[in-house]
Design an enzyme around this catalytic site. Structure first.
Site, PDB file in Angstrom:
ATOM      1  N   SER A  78       0.826  -1.202   0.000  1.00  0.00           N
ATOM      2  CA  SER A  78       0.000   0.000   0.000  1.00  0.00           C
ATOM      3  C   SER A  78       0.872   1.268   0.000  1.00  0.00           C
ATOM      4  O   SER A  78       1.723   1.440  -0.879  1.00  0.00           O
ATOM      5  CB  SER A  78      -0.949  -0.046   1.196  1.00  0.00           C
ATOM      6  OG  SER A  78      -2.017   0.842   1.047  1.00  0.00           O
ATOM      7  N   ASP A 202      -9.277  -6.460  -4.062  1.00  0.00           N
ATOM      8  CA  ASP A 202      -8.957  -5.269  -3.266  1.00  0.00           C
ATOM      9  C   ASP A 202     -10.055  -4.225  -3.428  1.00  0.00           C
ATOM     10  O   ASP A 202     -10.537  -3.977  -4.536  1.00  0.00           O
ATOM     11  CB  ASP A 202      -7.610  -4.708  -3.756  1.00  0.00           C
ATOM     12  CG  ASP A 202      -7.038  -3.644  -2.841  1.00  0.00           C
ATOM     13  OD1 ASP A 202      -7.779  -3.125  -1.986  1.00  0.00           O
ATOM     14  OD2 ASP A 202      -5.858  -3.332  -2.979  1.00  0.00           O
ATOM     15  N   HIS A 229      -7.290  -6.255   0.237  1.00  0.00           N
ATOM     16  CA  HIS A 229      -6.178  -5.308   0.336  1.00  0.00           C
ATOM     17  C   HIS A 229      -5.076  -5.799   1.265  1.00  0.00           C
ATOM     18  O   HIS A 229      -3.997  -5.210   1.290  1.00  0.00           O
ATOM     19  CB  HIS A 229      -6.692  -3.950   0.815  1.00  0.00           C
ATOM     20  CG  HIS A 229      -5.682  -2.844   0.739  1.00  0.00           C
ATOM     21  ND1 HIS A 229      -5.141  -2.404  -0.463  1.00  0.00           N
ATOM     22  CD2 HIS A 229      -5.089  -2.093   1.711  1.00  0.00           C
ATOM     23  CE1 HIS A 229      -4.273  -1.440  -0.225  1.00  0.00           C
ATOM     24  NE2 HIS A 229      -4.218  -1.226   1.077  1.00  0.00           N
TER      25      HIS A 229
END
Length: 251
Positions: A78, A202, A229
Site C-alpha cells: 500500500s 482489493d 487489500h
C-alpha cells in the site's frame, strides 16, 4: 537464500507481516519487517513526521548497516510503495529486487500525485478521520474510521486478524504532496528489478485501478492473488509462494 525486508502500509506496522515472516524462513529465506517512524512500536508522533526521509528513517538505517555486498529484496504494501520507491533511488546497489504488494507504484515526479489520486476507491476520503497538529491549517495525520476496517481493508480476513488490526492500527502521517511525488531516475530506480502483486478483490485500490498504476509505471512482471487489500492476512501462503517465485525467476 534471499533477504526480504517488509515495509508496511498506512496505519500498520511490522506486526502485519506476522504470518509471512515465518513462512519465508521455513522456505529457507531471511525475512524481517520494520516499523516506519510513528508506526508500530515507534513512539514518534505521526503529526511530527512531515518528510518522507523522516518517515523512512528506520528502513534507511537498516540498509546503511547492511554488511558490504549484501542485497535485500524490498517488499512494500500500500503506502509502503512510496517508501520502497524512495529507497530504490537512494540505494539501488543494495536492492536485489523490489516487490509492490497492492501498493502505490507511481511514476516519477509531479505526475505521481495525479495517478495516486485516481488509483483509489471512490469515496475513500469520506471514511477517513483527519488530525491537526497545533497551529496547522492542514491535516498532519489520518486514519481510516474503525467501522470501515473490516469491509474496506480486511473483508476476506479472519475475525481474529481483524481484531488484531483493530487493536494495533495507528494514525499515519499525512505527508505533503511534494514528499509523495518522489523524483527517480532510470539509472538508479530503473536498475532494480521491479514486480507488482495484484489483489484481485482489493477494495482500496480496485483491480482496474491497479491496472492503471501498471500502465503508468510498467514493472518487470505482474502476479495476481485472490486477495483483498491485506494478502498478508487473507492469503499468506499464496503471497509467500508469489514472493518466492519472483526471487526464483531472478536467478
Amino acid at each position: 537464500m534471499a533477504k526480504f525486508v517488509f515495509v508496511h502500509g498506512a496505519g500498520h506496522g511490522a506486526w502485519c507481516w506476522y504470518k509471512v515472516l515465518p513462512r519465508l524462513r521455513q522456505a529457507g529465506h531471511a525475512a524481517l519487517a520494520v516499523d516506519l517512524s510513528s508506526a508500530g512500536i515507534s513512539t514518534v508522533d505521526p503529526n511530527e513526521v512531515r518528510t518522507l526521509a523522516r518517515y523512512s528513517q528506520p528502513l534507511v538505517e537498516l540498509i546503511e548497516f547492511l554488511p558490504q555486498g549484501d542485497k535485500i529484496v524490498l517488499v512494500g504494501h500500500s503506502l509502503g510503495g512510496i517508501v520502497v520507491t524512495y529507497v530504490m533511488e537512494k540505494y539501488p546497489t543494495k536492492c536485489a529486487a523490489a516487490i509492490f504488494v497492492v501498493a502505490s507504484m507511481l511514476p516519477s515526479g509531479p505526475k505521481a500525485i495525479e495517478v495516486r489520486d485516481k488509483a483509489v476507491m471512490s469515496g475513500f476520503s469520506e471514511i477517513v478521520d483527519r488530525f491537526y497538529t497545533k497551529g496547522s491549517e492542514v491535516p498532519t495525520s489520518s486514519r481510516l474510521k474503525p467501522e470501515h476496517h473490516q469491509p474496506v481493508l480486511y473483508h476476506l480476513c479472519s475475525s481474529e486478524d481483524v481484531e488484531l488490526a483493530n487493536l494495533l492500527l495507528k494514525p499515519n502521517p499525512l505527508l505533503p504532496p511534494s514528499e509523495i511525488a518522489v523524483e527517480y531516475t532510470k539509472e538508479k530506480y530503473g536498475s532494480v528489478p521491479r514486480y507488482y502483486i495484484k489483489g484481485m478483490h482489493d477494495r482500496v485500490i480496485p483491480a482496474a485501478m491497479q491496472d492503471y498504476l501498471l500502465e503508468n509505471n510498467p514493472p518487470n512482471g505482474v502476479l495476481e492473488l485472490a486477495s483483498d487489500h491485506s494478502p498478508f492476512f487473507s492469503t499468506p501462503d499464496e503471497l509467500v509462494k508469489a514472493l518466492v517465485s519472483i526471487i526464483t525467476s531472478l536467478k
